[in-house]
Structure formats: structure tokens, C-alpha cells
Design a protein around this motif. Sequence first.
Motif, PDB file in Angstrom:
ATOM      1  N   GLY A   1      45.021 -22.462 -13.736  1.00 38.66           N
ATOM      2  CA  GLY A   1      44.088 -23.520 -14.064  1.00 38.66           C
ATOM      3  C   GLY A   1      43.401 -23.245 -15.392  1.00 38.66           C
ATOM      4  N   ALA A   2      42.452 -24.090 -15.731  1.00 40.19           N
ATOM      5  CA  ALA A   2      41.850 -24.070 -17.067  1.00 40.19           C
ATOM      6  C   ALA A   2      40.718 -23.070 -17.213  1.00 40.19           C
ATOM      7  CB  ALA A   2      41.352 -25.470 -17.429  1.00 40.19           C
ATOM      8  N   ASP A   3      40.401 -22.341 -16.153  1.00 50.33           N
ATOM      9  CA  ASP A   3      39.304 -21.367 -16.206  1.00 50.33           C
ATOM     10  C   ASP A   3      39.837 -20.019 -15.744  1.00 50.33           C
ATOM     11  OD1 ASP A   3      36.825 -20.099 -16.225  1.00 50.33           O
ATOM     12  OD2 ASP A   3      36.140 -21.031 -14.347  1.00 50.33           O
ATOM     13  N   PRO A   4      40.651 -19.347 -16.570  1.00 51.12           N
ATOM     14  CA  PRO A   4      41.365 -18.150 -16.121  1.00 51.12           C
ATOM     15  C   PRO A   4      40.462 -16.998 -15.697  1.00 51.12           C
ATOM     16  CG  PRO A   4      41.537 -18.387 -18.508  1.00 51.12           C
ATOM     17  CD  PRO A   4      40.965 -19.670 -17.977  1.00 51.12           C
ATOM     18  N   ALA A   5      39.231 -16.950 -16.199  1.00 49.38           N
ATOM     19  CA  ALA A   5      38.331 -15.859 -15.831  1.00 49.38           C
ATOM     20  C   ALA A   5      37.415 -16.229 -14.668  1.00 49.38           C
ATOM     21  CB  ALA A   5      37.490 -15.437 -17.035  1.00 49.38           C
ATOM     22  N   ASN A   6      37.626 -17.415 -14.090  1.00 50.58           N
ATOM     23  CA  ASN A   6      36.817 -17.863 -12.952  1.00 50.58           C
ATOM     24  C   ASN A   6      35.318 -17.843 -13.258  1.00 50.58           C
ATOM     25  OD1 ASN A   6      38.910 -18.568 -11.264  1.00 50.58           O
ATOM     26  ND2 ASN A   6      38.191 -17.316  -9.565  1.00 50.58           N
ATOM     27  N   THR A   7      34.975 -18.279 -14.454  1.00 53.54           N
ATOM     28  CA  THR A   7      33.557 -18.311 -14.823  1.00 53.54           C
ATOM     29  C   THR A   7      32.778 -19.285 -13.944  1.00 53.54           C
ATOM     30  OG1 THR A   7      33.991 -19.975 -16.537  1.00 53.54           O
ATOM     31  CG2 THR A   7      34.022 -17.665 -17.213  1.00 53.54           C
ATOM     32  N   ALA A   8      33.396 -20.399 -13.556  1.00 56.52           N
ATOM     33  CA  ALA A   8      32.690 -21.366 -12.712  1.00 56.52           C
ATOM     34  C   ALA A   8      32.303 -20.745 -11.377  1.00 56.52           C
ATOM     35  CB  ALA A   8      33.543 -22.611 -12.499  1.00 56.52           C
ATOM     36  N   ALA A   9      33.224 -19.960 -10.787  1.00 57.92           N
ATOM     37  CA  ALA A   9      32.937 -19.330  -9.496  1.00 57.92           C
ATOM     38  C   ALA A   9      31.753 -18.375  -9.628  1.00 57.92           C
ATOM     39  CB  ALA A   9      34.169 -18.576  -9.004  1.00 57.92           C
ATOM     40  N   ILE A  10      31.665 -17.678 -10.744  1.00 61.24           N
ATOM     41  CA  ILE A  10      30.553 -16.757 -10.968  1.00 61.24           C
ATOM     42  C   ILE A  10      29.248 -17.528 -11.122  1.00 61.24           C
ATOM     43  CG2 ILE A  10      29.581 -15.087 -12.598  1.00 61.24           C
ATOM     44  CD1 ILE A  10      32.506 -14.237 -13.208  1.00 61.24           C
ATOM     45  N   ILE A  11      29.258 -18.568 -11.933  1.00 60.06           N
ATOM     46  CA  ILE A  11      28.041 -19.348 -12.182  1.00 60.06           C
ATOM     47  C   ILE A  11      27.536 -19.996 -10.902  1.00 60.06           C
ATOM     48  CG2 ILE A  11      27.110 -21.354 -13.410  1.00 60.06           C
ATOM     49  CD1 ILE A  11      29.194 -20.660 -15.655  1.00 60.06           C
ATOM     50  N   ARG A  12      28.453 -20.470 -10.057  1.00 61.91           N
ATOM     51  CA  ARG A  12      28.042 -21.155  -8.819  1.00 61.91           C
ATOM     52  C   ARG A  12      27.249 -20.250  -7.881  1.00 61.91           C
ATOM     53  NH1 ARG A  12      33.533 -23.111  -8.722  1.00 61.91           N
ATOM     54  NH2 ARG A  12      33.637 -25.218  -9.598  1.00 61.91           N
ATOM     55  N   THR A  13      27.438 -18.936  -7.975  1.00 68.06           N
ATOM     56  CA  THR A  13      26.717 -18.031  -7.074  1.00 68.06           C
ATOM     57  C   THR A  13      25.255 -17.875  -7.449  1.00 68.06           C
ATOM     58  OG1 THR A  13      27.179 -15.999  -8.343  1.00 68.06           O
ATOM     59  CG2 THR A  13      28.841 -16.697  -6.741  1.00 68.06           C
ATOM     60  N   ALA A  14      24.870 -18.325  -8.632  1.00 70.96           N
ATOM     61  CA  ALA A  14      23.479 -18.186  -9.071  1.00 70.96           C
ATOM     62  C   ALA A  14      22.587 -19.189  -8.344  1.00 70.96           C
ATOM     63  CB  ALA A  14      23.378 -18.391 -10.576  1.00 70.96           C
ATOM     64  N   ASP A  15      21.473 -18.718  -7.819  1.00 74.23           N
ATOM     65  CA  ASP A  15      20.516 -19.626  -7.180  1.00 74.23           C
ATOM     66  C   ASP A  15      19.932 -20.584  -8.214  1.00 74.23           C
ATOM     67  OD1 ASP A  15      20.866 -18.544  -4.637  1.00 74.23           O
ATOM     68  OD2 ASP A  15      19.314 -17.025  -4.961  1.00 74.23           O
ATOM     69  N   THR A  16      19.590 -20.049  -9.360  1.00 72.14           N
ATOM     70  CA  THR A  16      19.054 -20.869 -10.446  1.00 72.14           C
ATOM     71  C   THR A  16      19.625 -20.378 -11.770  1.00 72.14           C
ATOM     72  OG1 THR A  16      17.112 -19.425 -10.724  1.00 72.14           O
ATOM     73  CG2 THR A  16      16.872 -21.341  -9.261  1.00 72.14           C
ATOM     74  N   VAL A  17      19.678 -21.264 -12.737  1.00 72.62           N
ATOM     75  CA  VAL A  17      20.088 -20.934 -14.091  1.00 72.62           C
ATOM     76  C   VAL A  17      18.986 -21.404 -15.027  1.00 72.62           C
ATOM     77  CG1 VAL A  17      21.745 -21.413 -15.944  1.00 72.62           C
ATOM     78  CG2 VAL A  17      22.561 -21.086 -13.603  1.00 72.62           C
ATOM     79  N   GLU A  18      18.640 -20.554 -15.968  1.00 65.47           N
ATOM     80  CA  GLU A  18      17.556 -20.883 -16.902  1.00 65.47           C
ATOM     81  C   GLU A  18      18.127 -21.247 -18.264  1.00 65.47           C
ATOM     82  OE1 GLU A  18      13.410 -18.941 -18.712  1.00 65.47           O
ATOM     83  OE2 GLU A  18      14.559 -17.888 -17.150  1.00 65.47           O
ATOM     84  N   ASP A  19      17.666 -22.362 -18.788  1.00 64.58           N
ATOM     85  CA  ASP A  19      18.068 -22.809 -20.118  1.00 64.58           C
ATOM     86  C   ASP A  19      17.134 -22.179 -21.140  1.00 64.58           C
ATOM     87  OD1 ASP A  19      18.667 -24.133 -22.471  1.00 64.58           O
ATOM     88  OD2 ASP A  19      18.790 -26.111 -21.555  1.00 64.58           O
ATOM     89  N   LYS A  20      17.677 -21.285 -21.974  1.00 62.01           N
ATOM     90  CA  LYS A  20      16.881 -20.588 -22.976  1.00 62.01           C
ATOM     91  C   LYS A  20      16.848 -21.356 -24.298  1.00 62.01           C
ATOM     92  CE  LYS A  20      15.732 -16.855 -20.687  1.00 62.01           C
ATOM     93  NZ  LYS A  20      14.315 -16.531 -20.433  1.00 62.01           N
TER      94      LYS A  20
END
Length: 277
Positions: A158-177
Motif C-alpha cells: 500500500g501507499a504507507d510502507p512504514a505504517n505511519t498511519a497505524a502509529i499516529i492512530r494510537t495517539a490519544d491526542t496530537v498537538e499542532d505546533k
Amino acid sequence: MTQRTGTAATFRRVAGLATAVLAATALSAGCGTGDGAAEGAGSTPGASASADPKATLLAAVPDEKDAAFRFSTVSGADKFTGVVDPAAHATELSMSQKNEDPEFTMGMTFRVIDEDLWMRVKLTGIAGLHDMLKLPKRWMALDRTKLDDASEAPVYDGADPANTAAIIRTADTVEDKSNGTYTGFANLADNADVQDAVDGVDVAALGEAAKKVPFTAVVGPDGNLTSLTLEIPAAGKQKATKLVTRYYDFGKAPKLTAPAGDQVQKAPTSAYELLNG
């Protein structure tokens, strides 16, 4: 999308096995030493803070609608580079590995288009090693049925070979800096997709720390994710390390096609011996 994970991990195991086989063969043959032989991560955008930083960051992860792009992953001493061409259901993955005794360098590249698989090997440091091992320098078309464990061979993930989406989804919150930078904490525990993405990290040794691993992500001015950096803490004998994924050259990377003409040949028996160990 759901996809098979761990391409880099699979490639690491295949490359490690191949290097070990080559080293043993070169030693037994008594070969002498012969002649041996910029990524753009995007600029920092000036975007304002988003209303839902996690959703914005996930939307920046490459998907099947994206044009061909390049990627790299760095985990300790391991570095993989490649190209993803979603429109062609194709990917190319490369790694270079150095052997100390005897001293030579092996470069290995796999190209996958749908179910078709090719391999190219480049050997430097020992004169005549290609000929001695009967390994051509051209692309070799592989038959998956001739591999002892076809599940170990690279596939299109697929288009995300490093599975970055799976990693990001585990975050409870993400902060925009602001300026395209996002931070959060990933939970690497009890998630098969994420653990495949961080293969090589002893997640169990991290204990509770595995549930709160800091990450920093950068989104370029074109809205594409350009980097994701995981800060893995030290645990036991495992040193603190960074796992860095970069996606870049969207629309500039070459489209992937099947090798043709004098660029390719059927893989010889020696290629399967190399891969099967």
C-alpha cells in the motif's frame, strides 16, 4: 486501509540471510579483495493551527490517490530507501549492507508490481564475486513458488510502507505546533500493526514506556506527510534510538514499470539458493 505490514522487517531478514550466505561462499572460495565501488523532505509550511490536529495529520499520510513518491526509513544502523507508485500497485525497496570478513558490500533491490517480483543484486569489494556466485547484475524475475517461504518475500504494502498511519492512530491526542509540525505520544504495546512497523525494537523491554513513546511529524506545504520521528527510549541493553520515516518527491519520483528487454532475465538457480539459504 488494512495492509500487510513489515516490509522493511522482511527485507532486513532476507538481506541478512543473503549477506551471510555470500560471506560464507566468498570465504570458502578464498577470494581476494578487488575494486569497490539528497533526499528532499520538503520545506516547512506556514499553515495555521488545525481544529483537529490528529485528523489533519492522518489525512496527510500517503494513500492510493497519491502520485509516485520516494521514501526512506532509518532505524539505528538500518536504512531502507525506495519508491512507491500507488497507481501501479508497485513498490521498490533497496538496502545496502557491508560485510567485514571478507570485506564486501551488497546492495539489494526488490521491485514489486502487483504479484510480480524482481530482484537486483550489486556486489562490490571482491573482484569477480558476481561471476563466482553466478548472479547477474541485471534484474532477475523471481518465481514466488520457488521460494522456501514466500511470505518472507516483499509484497506491495500500500501507499504507507512504514505504517505511519497505524502509529499516529494510537495517539490519544496530537498537538499542532504550527508551521506543519505535530507532536504526540504513540502506544507501541499490544498492536500488531504498530509492532511490525517498529520491528527491531524490543517493545516488551520498554515496559510501560512503550505506551507513551513521543513522536514528531512534519507536513509539507503540499499537505503531504514528509517525516515521522519516533523517539524510542533506552531499555535494558537497548539504547535510546530514533526511528525516522521520510516521504518525499511526490509526483517527481519515477513511475514503476516491469523491467524489460536486456534489463531483465529469469532468476537463475543461484538466486533462489541465495534467498533460501
